[in-house]
Enzyme design. Structure first.
Site, PDB file in Angstrom:
ATOM      1  N   ASP A   1       0.947  -0.847  -0.008  1.00  0.00           N
ATOM      2  CA  ASP A   1      -0.200   0.478  -0.054  1.00  0.00           C
ATOM      3  C   ASP A   1       0.627   1.323  -0.180  1.00  0.00           C
ATOM      4  O   ASP A   1       2.241   1.546  -0.134  1.00  0.00           O
ATOM      5  CB  ASP A   1      -0.911   0.134   1.267  1.00  0.00           C
ATOM      6  CG  ASP A   1       0.133   0.067   2.716  1.00  0.00           C
ATOM      7  OD1 ASP A   1       0.681   0.358   2.488  1.00  0.00           O
ATOM      8  OD2 ASP A   1      -0.861  -0.270   3.557  1.00  0.00           O
ATOM      9  N   LYS A   2       0.380   2.377   0.149  1.00  0.00           N
ATOM     10  CA  LYS A   2       0.772   3.504  -0.118  1.00  0.00           C
ATOM     11  C   LYS A   2       1.744   4.072   1.119  1.00  0.00           C
ATOM     12  O   LYS A   2       3.336   4.437   0.565  1.00  0.00           O
ATOM     13  CB  LYS A   2       0.058   4.706   0.295  1.00  0.00           C
ATOM     14  CG  LYS A   2       0.509   6.053   0.104  1.00  0.00           C
ATOM     15  CD  LYS A   2      -0.255   7.235  -0.053  1.00  0.00           C
ATOM     16  CE  LYS A   2       0.245   8.726  -0.093  1.00  0.00           C
ATOM     17  NZ  LYS A   2      -0.825   9.626  -0.038  1.00  0.00           N
TER      18      LYS A   2
END
Length: 131
Positions: A17-18
């Protein structure tokens, strides 16, 4: 009955994810990769089984997350057959980081299914004979 196999996987950027943490849904893929290689080490491939009329869908999946895996980590996924297969086959898994810390514990149950009738069948003899 305990037969174990281990594989190594490097976490790809697309699996995170980010924050650079592995998305939780990707762990199921890591388990599948370990299970496929477990069978291959036994001398049986998923492709060969499917070509010969046996499907092996997951009927149960449990994952207990302990610690995050991150981008570019090398993970070790250990798959262990839990007991002699019958109509179902069950595996326990551990996912370790490079330091040997446990990142996740998991369990899957899969059913042997006839690809023509979509009905459950007993574990094929060619698997039982190799165990």
């Amino acid at each position: 009955m305990e037969k174990t196999n281990k594989i190594n996987i490097r976490v790809r950027y697309s699996e995170t994810d980010k924050m650079g943490v592995v998305y939780h849904g990707n762990y199921a893929q890591y388990l599948e990769m370990a299970r496929v290689e477990w069978l291959r080490e036994l001398g049986v491939s998923y492709r060969w089984m499917e070509d010969n009329g046996v499907m092996l869908p997951v009927v149960s999946l449990q994952i207990n997350y302990k610690k995050s895996a991150r981008y570019d980590d090398v993970l070790t996924v250990q798959a262990t057959l839990k007991k002699t297969p019958s109509v179902k086959i069950e595996f326990d898994y551990y996912i370790f980081d490079e330091n040997g810390d446990i990142l996740a514990e998991a369990n899957t149950v899969l059913a042997f299914i006839d690809s023509k009738t979509f009905r459950p069948i007993r574990c094929p003899e060619y698997i039982l004979n190799k165990l």
